[in-house]
Enzyme design. Sequence first.
Site, PDB file in Angstrom:
ATOM      1  N   GLY A  58       0.816  -1.184   0.005  1.00  0.00           N
ATOM      2  CA  GLY A  58      -0.036  -0.046   0.014  1.00  0.00           C
ATOM      3  C   GLY A  58       0.855   1.164  -0.090  1.00  0.00           C
ATOM      4  O   GLY A  58       0.304   2.392   0.631  1.00  0.00           O
ATOM      5  N   GLY A  59       1.911   1.080  -0.578  1.00  0.00           N
ATOM      6  CA  GLY A  59       2.981   2.225  -0.612  1.00  0.00           C
ATOM      7  C   GLY A  59       3.515   2.663   0.804  1.00  0.00           C
ATOM      8  O   GLY A  59       4.136   3.809   0.830  1.00  0.00           O
ATOM      9  N   ARG A  86      -3.160 -11.283  -6.130  1.00  0.00           N
ATOM     10  CA  ARG A  86      -4.662 -11.045  -5.962  1.00  0.00           C
ATOM     11  C   ARG A  86      -5.039  -9.921  -7.098  1.00  0.00           C
ATOM     12  O   ARG A  86      -4.316  -9.775  -7.793  1.00  0.00           O
ATOM     13  CB  ARG A  86      -4.803 -10.104  -4.337  1.00  0.00           C
ATOM     14  CG  ARG A  86      -3.804  -8.922  -4.607  1.00  0.00           C
ATOM     15  CD  ARG A  86      -4.278  -7.977  -3.450  1.00  0.00           C
ATOM     16  NE  ARG A  86      -3.259  -7.019  -3.168  1.00  0.00           N
ATOM     17  CZ  ARG A  86      -3.172  -5.820  -3.922  1.00  0.00           C
ATOM     18  NH1 ARG A  86      -3.989  -5.732  -4.915  1.00  0.00           N
ATOM     19  NH2 ARG A  86      -2.192  -4.775  -3.610  1.00  0.00           N
ATOM     20  N   GLU A 144       4.663  -6.096 -10.978  1.00  0.00           N
ATOM     21  CA  GLU A 144       4.908  -4.836 -10.901  1.00  0.00           C
ATOM     22  C   GLU A 144       6.343  -4.423 -11.284  1.00  0.00           C
ATOM     23  O   GLU A 144       7.210  -5.054 -10.721  1.00  0.00           O
ATOM     24  CB  GLU A 144       4.783  -4.039  -9.616  1.00  0.00           C
ATOM     25  CG  GLU A 144       3.140  -4.126  -9.196  1.00  0.00           C
ATOM     26  CD  GLU A 144       2.760  -3.463  -7.948  1.00  0.00           C
ATOM     27  OE1 GLU A 144       1.614  -2.771  -7.679  1.00  0.00           O
ATOM     28  OE2 GLU A 144       3.703  -2.854  -7.073  1.00  0.00           O
TER      29      GLU A 144
HETATM   30  P1  ADP Z   1       3.677  -1.269  -2.118  1.00  0.00           P
HETATM   31  O1  ADP Z   1       3.609  -2.857  -2.244  1.00  0.00           O
HETATM   32  O2  ADP Z   1       3.701  -0.868  -0.800  1.00  0.00           O
HETATM   33  O3  ADP Z   1       3.060  -0.774  -3.346  1.00  0.00           O
HETATM   34  P2  ADP Z   1       6.020  -1.072  -4.250  1.00  0.00           P
HETATM   35  O4  ADP Z   1       7.312  -1.907  -4.101  1.00  0.00           O
HETATM   36  O5  ADP Z   1       4.966  -1.647  -5.014  1.00  0.00           O
HETATM   37  O6  ADP Z   1       5.247  -0.971  -2.793  1.00  0.00           O
HETATM   38  O7  ADP Z   1       6.167   0.459  -4.534  1.00  0.00           O
HETATM   39  C1  ADP Z   1       5.352   1.297  -4.522  1.00  0.00           C
HETATM   40  C2  ADP Z   1       5.881   2.513  -5.364  1.00  0.00           C
HETATM   41  O8  ADP Z   1       7.252   3.125  -4.567  1.00  0.00           O
HETATM   42  C3  ADP Z   1       6.260   2.435  -6.861  1.00  0.00           C
HETATM   43  O9  ADP Z   1       5.205   2.354  -7.633  1.00  0.00           O
HETATM   44  C4  ADP Z   1       6.980   3.285  -6.892  1.00  0.00           C
HETATM   45  O10 ADP Z   1       6.520   4.825  -6.962  1.00  0.00           O
HETATM   46  C5  ADP Z   1       7.768   3.554  -5.479  1.00  0.00           C
HETATM   47  N1  ADP Z   1       8.980   2.892  -5.556  1.00  0.00           N
HETATM   48  C6  ADP Z   1       9.378   1.410  -5.117  1.00  0.00           C
HETATM   49  N2  ADP Z   1      10.337   0.926  -5.247  1.00  0.00           N
HETATM   50  C7  ADP Z   1      11.204   1.863  -5.673  1.00  0.00           C
HETATM   51  C8  ADP Z   1      12.647   2.153  -6.425  1.00  0.00           C
HETATM   52  N3  ADP Z   1      13.481   1.339  -6.197  1.00  0.00           N
HETATM   53  N4  ADP Z   1      12.963   3.517  -6.890  1.00  0.00           N
HETATM   54  C9  ADP Z   1      12.102   4.425  -6.884  1.00  0.00           C
HETATM   55  N5  ADP Z   1      10.674   4.341  -6.482  1.00  0.00           N
HETATM   56  C10 ADP Z   1      10.244   3.152  -6.215  1.00  0.00           C
END
Ligand code: ADP
Length: 446
Positions: free
Chosen positions: A164-165, A291, A275
């Site tokens: 969830g970011g 999911r 992703e």
């Molecule tokens: P969550 O599961 O909390 O959604 P994610 O791994 O999918 O976490 O990452 C969510 C967002 O965080 C990505 O869409 C991107 O915007 C940012 N993000 C994640 N990893 C990186 C990275 N290595 N560098 C820059 N931004 C990142």
Amino acid sequence: MFQRVLIANRGEIALRVIRACRELDVESVVVYSQADAGAPYLELADEAICIGPGPSAKSYLSIPNIISAAEIADVDAVHPGYGFLSENSHFAEICRANNIEFIGPDVATIRRVGDKAEAKAAAVAAGIPVVEGSDGPVNNDEEALEVARKVGYPVLIKAVSGGGGRGMRVAHNDMSLVTNLQTARTEAQAAFGDANVYIEKYIEDPRHVEIQILGDKKGDVIHLGERDCSVQRRHQKVIEESPSPALGNDLRTKMGRAAVKLAKSVGYHGAGTVEFLVSGKSFYFIEVNARIQVEHPVTELVTGIDLIREQIRIASGETLGRKQQHVNFRGHAIEVRINAEDPDRNFAPSPGLVTSYRPAGGPGVRIDSHVVSGYRIPPYYDSMIAKVLVHADTRDEAILRMRRAMDEYKVDGVKTNLGLHRRILRNAYFQRGEYSTRFLDELLSA
Ligand code: ADP
């Protein structure tokens, strides 16, 4: 095919699953908390069962309460929706131990891809590019510093069980790495019950592009193209679209193939999302969501494939019934999430009574929402009011259509982010498709 499915979720996604069940001629039983009692969507299911008080821990996250409801309702499967217990391998295990099919991948697969560090290792093993960083969780400051010096600052500290970011922190030098590491661990423990964190190179201006996959229990996997989810506020998606304005056919093909390869290598079945971050012509795996996702209808519009229906069919043992070359893409789809949020208070949730609600309509507009005039948004859950989707032949037409839909929309009684959507849709960079994951935070701080 199943006879009766329990929906272990609420709001728009519960309604979405009720609708899919109806179209499959499967009975649906929806659970609800006391805070959701009387919600209009509950009437559309064949049966509704109360599973406890408002706070999620006592209802939508209570495994014993949900299993009891499944036993009482005598269902043969559970659809977990998104959020809540949807990626909880323990819940999936208990469902199956009780002879109730969990609509999702195998327990071992959920566990493996749910651990972000392990998922990354699986991607490396499948030969898929990942963001440079630590091999698995970092155990102490020294390990973290060593990784950061190797990949170069800035780096991102990420929770192994994050979602969830949340649970991410950027560090620009040794000192901020050490301080942030401690905070990140404490936060991760509090939010996800797991203090483990790993380190990744922080990619400065990436796009978030994800591939929708579908796999059956015989091991066939196909992909349904991509969704660009780079319009984010604090790493949370706000607008999603397909196709991605950033992808040429070459990159699209490569990413689709990579997602299918990874899914096959972990024995994935059901619907899932792989992703990636895209930077220039390079792409890097970041995680798998085992999911259905909030933004799944974007893919439904461009492919004409009902993803919830596919999830249920696959869980019941049916095969995909189509090959990759039979997936056709048509036009352009955009989704915006209308949330009850106060733009003047940093988009803090603004639950309460929706005194008057008038959704958009007309050609090419789809609304996925459980809200009606007089509906009270409970304070316990996410603040989403509606997902608004448009489909048109071209991206430009889709943007104009969405602008029209946003202008038609009226929500009174609670604060919303409608104004923000109207602003984004008129932004020249957005219109040209030139935006990265930093776009919205920059627009808001300007
Ligand atoms: P969550 O599961 O909390 O959604 P994610 O791994 O999918 O976490 O990452 C969510 C967002 O965080 C990505 O869409 C991107 O915007 C940012 N993000 C994640 N990893 C990186 C990275 N290595 N560098 C820059 N931004 C990142």
